[in-house]
Design a protein around this motif. Structure first.
Motif, PDB file in Angstrom:
ATOM      1  N   TYR A 117     -44.786  87.401  48.362  1.00 33.40           N
ATOM      2  CA  TYR A 117     -44.957  86.495  49.362  1.00 33.40           C
ATOM      3  C   TYR A 117     -43.662  86.171  50.264  1.00 33.40           C
ATOM      4  O   TYR A 117     -43.661  86.163  51.581  1.00 33.40           O
ATOM      5  CB  TYR A 117     -45.486  85.035  49.165  1.00 33.40           C
ATOM      6  N   TYR A 118     -42.564  86.090  49.625  1.00 32.58           N
ATOM      7  CA  TYR A 118     -41.159  85.960  50.320  1.00 32.58           C
ATOM      8  C   TYR A 118     -40.867  87.003  51.017  1.00 32.58           C
ATOM      9  O   TYR A 118     -40.367  86.993  52.289  1.00 32.58           O
ATOM     10  CB  TYR A 118     -40.222  85.400  49.124  1.00 32.58           C
ATOM     11  N   LYS A 119     -41.270  88.133  50.779  1.00 34.96           N
ATOM     12  CA  LYS A 119     -40.932  89.455  51.245  1.00 34.96           C
ATOM     13  C   LYS A 119     -41.721  89.671  52.580  1.00 34.96           C
ATOM     14  O   LYS A 119     -41.444  89.950  53.531  1.00 34.96           O
ATOM     15  CB  LYS A 119     -41.251  90.875  50.299  1.00 34.96           C
ATOM     16  N   GLN A 120     -43.062  89.269  52.397  1.00 38.60           N
ATOM     17  CA  GLN A 120     -43.734  89.136  53.776  1.00 38.60           C
ATOM     18  C   GLN A 120     -43.274  88.111  54.765  1.00 38.60           C
ATOM     19  O   GLN A 120     -43.397  88.308  55.786  1.00 38.60           O
ATOM     20  CB  GLN A 120     -45.295  88.593  53.263  1.00 38.60           C
ATOM     21  N   TYR A 129     -44.280  70.140  46.000  1.00 33.11           N
ATOM     22  CA  TYR A 129     -44.987  71.182  45.047  1.00 33.11           C
ATOM     23  C   TYR A 129     -45.570  72.475  45.826  1.00 33.11           C
ATOM     24  O   TYR A 129     -46.515  73.168  45.616  1.00 33.11           O
ATOM     25  CB  TYR A 129     -46.390  70.500  44.209  1.00 33.11           C
ATOM     26  N   ALA A 130     -44.626  72.802  46.869  1.00 31.82           N
ATOM     27  CA  ALA A 130     -44.954  73.969  47.927  1.00 31.82           C
ATOM     28  C   ALA A 130     -44.887  75.510  47.138  1.00 31.82           C
ATOM     29  O   ALA A 130     -44.022  75.449  46.209  1.00 31.82           O
ATOM     30  CB  ALA A 130     -44.077  74.089  48.844  1.00 31.82           C
ATOM     31  N   THR A 131     -46.038  76.214  47.327  1.00 30.75           N
ATOM     32  CA  THR A 131     -46.026  77.380  46.919  1.00 30.75           C
ATOM     33  C   THR A 131     -45.402  78.380  47.718  1.00 30.75           C
ATOM     34  O   THR A 131     -45.338  78.123  48.937  1.00 30.75           O
ATOM     35  CB  THR A 131     -47.433  78.104  46.127  1.00 30.75           C
ATOM     36  N   LEU A 132     -45.062  79.666  47.413  1.00 28.00           N
ATOM     37  CA  LEU A 132     -44.905  80.423  48.378  1.00 28.00           C
ATOM     38  C   LEU A 132     -46.123  80.883  49.328  1.00 28.00           C
ATOM     39  O   LEU A 132     -45.946  81.442  50.335  1.00 28.00           O
ATOM     40  CB  LEU A 132     -44.067  81.867  47.728  1.00 28.00           C
ATOM     41  N   GLU A 133     -47.112  80.965  48.818  1.00 35.23           N
ATOM     42  CA  GLU A 133     -48.473  81.111  49.322  1.00 35.23           C
ATOM     43  C   GLU A 133     -48.756  80.394  50.533  1.00 35.23           C
ATOM     44  O   GLU A 133     -48.570  80.777  51.818  1.00 35.23           O
ATOM     45  CB  GLU A 133     -49.637  81.264  48.489  1.00 35.23           C
ATOM     46  N   GLU A 134     -48.385  79.082  50.266  1.00 40.18           N
ATOM     47  CA  GLU A 134     -48.569  78.098  51.280  1.00 40.18           C
ATOM     48  C   GLU A 134     -47.364  78.338  52.287  1.00 40.18           C
ATOM     49  O   GLU A 134     -47.799  78.081  53.331  1.00 40.18           O
ATOM     50  CB  GLU A 134     -48.509  76.700  50.806  1.00 40.18           C
ATOM     51  N   GLN A 192     -40.250  89.766  56.297  1.00 40.50           N
ATOM     52  CA  GLN A 192     -40.928  90.697  57.352  1.00 40.50           C
ATOM     53  C   GLN A 192     -41.457  90.287  58.490  1.00 40.50           C
ATOM     54  O   GLN A 192     -41.364  90.750  59.666  1.00 40.50           O
ATOM     55  CB  GLN A 192     -41.877  91.540  56.500  1.00 40.50           C
ATOM     56  N   LEU A 193     -42.181  88.986  58.512  1.00 40.52           N
ATOM     57  CA  LEU A 193     -42.698  88.431  59.643  1.00 40.52           C
ATOM     58  C   LEU A 193     -41.803  88.078  60.566  1.00 40.52           C
ATOM     59  O   LEU A 193     -41.917  88.153  61.691  1.00 40.52           O
ATOM     60  CB  LEU A 193     -43.464  87.274  59.171  1.00 40.52           C
ATOM     61  N   CYS A 194     -40.676  87.546  60.282  1.00 43.08           N
ATOM     62  CA  CYS A 194     -39.534  87.203  60.941  1.00 43.08           C
ATOM     63  C   CYS A 194     -38.847  88.444  61.939  1.00 43.08           C
ATOM     64  O   CYS A 194     -38.755  88.347  62.770  1.00 43.08           O
ATOM     65  CB  CYS A 194     -38.383  86.151  60.253  1.00 43.08           C
ATOM     66  N   LYS A 195     -38.450  89.386  60.892  1.00 45.12           N
ATOM     67  CA  LYS A 195     -38.089  90.593  61.510  1.00 45.12           C
ATOM     68  C   LYS A 195     -39.074  91.092  62.603  1.00 45.12           C
ATOM     69  O   LYS A 195     -38.635  91.490  63.705  1.00 45.12           O
ATOM     70  CB  LYS A 195     -37.709  91.530  60.487  1.00 45.12           C
ATOM     71  N   ASP A 196     -40.392  91.210  62.050  1.00 40.09           N
ATOM     72  CA  ASP A 196     -41.242  91.890  63.170  1.00 40.09           C
ATOM     73  C   ASP A 196     -41.328  91.173  64.622  1.00 40.09           C
ATOM     74  O   ASP A 196     -41.857  91.759  65.403  1.00 40.09           O
ATOM     75  CB  ASP A 196     -42.609  92.161  62.588  1.00 40.09           C
ATOM     76  N   LYS A 253     -46.921  82.163  59.020  1.00 42.22           N
ATOM     77  CA  LYS A 253     -47.518  83.151  59.891  1.00 42.22           C
ATOM     78  C   LYS A 253     -48.320  82.595  61.059  1.00 42.22           C
ATOM     79  O   LYS A 253     -48.392  82.961  62.108  1.00 42.22           O
ATOM     80  CB  LYS A 253     -48.489  83.925  58.940  1.00 42.22           C
ATOM     81  N   TYR A 254     -48.980  81.386  60.742  1.00 39.38           N
ATOM     82  CA  TYR A 254     -49.699  80.634  61.920  1.00 39.38           C
ATOM     83  C   TYR A 254     -48.698  80.011  62.760  1.00 39.38           C
ATOM     84  O   TYR A 254     -48.868  80.138  64.142  1.00 39.38           O
ATOM     85  CB  TYR A 254     -50.336  79.324  61.072  1.00 39.38           C
ATOM     86  N   SER A 255     -47.598  79.599  62.488  1.00 41.41           N
ATOM     87  CA  SER A 255     -46.512  79.075  63.376  1.00 41.41           C
ATOM     88  C   SER A 255     -46.011  80.147  64.462  1.00 41.41           C
ATOM     89  O   SER A 255     -45.940  79.880  65.550  1.00 41.41           O
ATOM     90  CB  SER A 255     -45.274  78.614  62.696  1.00 41.41           C
ATOM     91  N   ILE A 256     -45.660  81.205  63.854  1.00 41.61           N
ATOM     92  CA  ILE A 256     -45.201  82.498  64.659  1.00 41.61           C
ATOM     93  C   ILE A 256     -46.353  82.979  65.641  1.00 41.61           C
ATOM     94  O   ILE A 256     -46.141  83.298  66.661  1.00 41.61           O
ATOM     95  CB  ILE A 256     -44.875  83.621  63.817  1.00 41.61           C
ATOM     96  N   GLU A 257     -47.594  82.672  64.905  1.00 47.69           N
ATOM     97  CA  GLU A 257     -48.696  83.526  65.946  1.00 47.69           C
ATOM     98  C   GLU A 257     -49.065  82.403  67.259  1.00 47.69           C
ATOM     99  O   GLU A 257     -49.472  82.721  68.057  1.00 47.69           O
ATOM    100  CB  GLU A 257     -50.031  83.552  64.994  1.00 47.69           C
ATOM    101  N   HIS A 258     -48.654  81.180  66.909  1.00 45.08           N
ATOM    102  CA  HIS A 258     -49.342  80.231  67.855  1.00 45.08           C
ATOM    103  C   HIS A 258     -48.250  79.564  68.613  1.00 45.08           C
ATOM    104  O   HIS A 258     -48.736  78.694  69.648  1.00 45.08           O
ATOM    105  CB  HIS A 258     -50.246  79.005  66.982  1.00 45.08           C
TER     106      HIS A 258
END
Length: 333
Positions: A226-229, A97-102, A232-236, A108-113
């Motif tokens: 959320y998907y667009k973000q 039942y994953a949402t795009l927000e989750e 973009q996170l991956c590209k950045d 984001k957390y994974s990329i940052e840590h």
């Protein structure tokens, strides 16, 4: 007399605090979800009681280089099938039942840590709906800011339905892990397949999605944003991104047809193409027409998950049905 009452009052407070602390310690030792794994009592760990928290804690222990995001269809995919192409540490962040927000906050957390090199996202139509059924998930956005603090740990152990869990865990006859590296194991899948016939699994899945699509499937921009973000996170962060739509049994496409919601299905795919190239498996093809590939109308069996990755990573050495997986290029607009 007053001093005596005061003494009893403070003793009562101390005793109450002691009982509260003892109750927390007992829950910590039993550890129903398998958050700390400090004491082995031989009890079954029910990860489903707190998917999000369990994965957050485990993610920080694994510290992966590659993650795969998505819903329960992704949750069934074996990380080893993906490791063949990334040659690094893979963790499955698929959530029922994953949402795009989750998915966005986990990404984001994974990329940052962690040193994330590759991200694979398996997309499903339903989470892009503007209206979603309440799934009573344990998702907590603050967890990604504060971490699994003492307060959050206490809250976690207090929230668990301990007696209900113990009643189930005591009678549990299963001996092998249900989850590994974030993924549902082949053993877990075998239990699902054994408990009900294909006809029953198909019927239950079909009826569930018919009601879900009828009551909740509405086009909106929230999930898409959320998907667009995520893209973009991956590209950045110079992360190698692979995107695909998860396959469904053709009977589910028939539901959309019967409900007059194929326009949402086509619009969804068109909007995805404006954001990032992807491989489309959610079509009528030789796999989705064959019931033998499926657990139910929504989930491909784990032993066929390698077909996704072989197509996505363009592995010519693997025999993938020619019509399974169409590469959709990004549309310029």
């Amino acid at each position: 007399m007053k001093k005596q009452y005061k003494k009893y009052f403070f003793l009562s407070i101390i005793f109450t605090l002691f009982l509260f602390a003892l109750w927390i310690v007992i829950r910590y030792i039993i550890d129903p979800v398998g958050i700390n794994n400090k004491v082995n009592l031989g009890l079954y760990k029910d990860v489903a009681l707190a998917y999000r928290i369990q994965k957050f804690v485990e993610l920080n222990k694994v510290k992966p280089n590659t993650i795969i995001l998505g819903g329960s269809r992704v949750h069934y995919l074996n990380p080893k099938d993906l490791e063949k192409y990334t040659n690094d540490k893979v963790y499955n962040l698929g959530l029922s039942y994953a949402t795009l927000e989750e998915q966005y906050y986990f990404l984001k957390y994974s990329i940052e840590h962690f040193k994330i090199k590759n991200v694979v996202i398996g997309l499903n139509l339903y989470p892009f709906s503007e209206v979603l059924e309440d799934n009573s998930s344990d998702f907590d956005r603050d967890l990604f800011e504060d971490g699994f603090t003492i307060f959050n740990q206490i809250k976690h152990y207090l929230d668990l339905p301990l007696f209900k869990y113990l009643k189930y865990a005591y009678k549990n006859e299963y001996t092998e892990p249900f989850y590994k590296d974030g993924a549902i194991t082949a053993y877990h899948q075998s239990i699902v397949l054994k408990n009900n016939s294909w006809e029953k699994r198909k019927e239950n899945s079909y009826e569930g999605y018919y009601k879900k699509y009828a009551d909740y499937l509405e086009w909106g921009e929230t999930g898409l944003n959320y998907y667009k973000q995520m893209v973009q996170l991956c590209k950045d962060n110079n992360v190698n991104l692979k995107v695909f739509t998860t396959a469904i049994n053709v009977s589910q496409l028939q539901i959309l047809e019967d409900l007059g919601k194929m326009d949402i299905y086509y619009k969804w795919k068109d909007e995805l193409a404006k954001i990032e190239p992807y491989y489309d498996f959610m079509t009528i093809n030789s796999v989705t027409k064959n019931d033998d590939y499926f657990i139910d109308t929504s989930h491909i069996k784990q032993e066929f998950g390698y077909l996704y990755f072989a197509r996505i990573f363009e592995d010519k050495s693997v025999d993938v049905p020619k019509d399974f997986g169409i590469k959709i290029e990004k549309k310029e607009f």
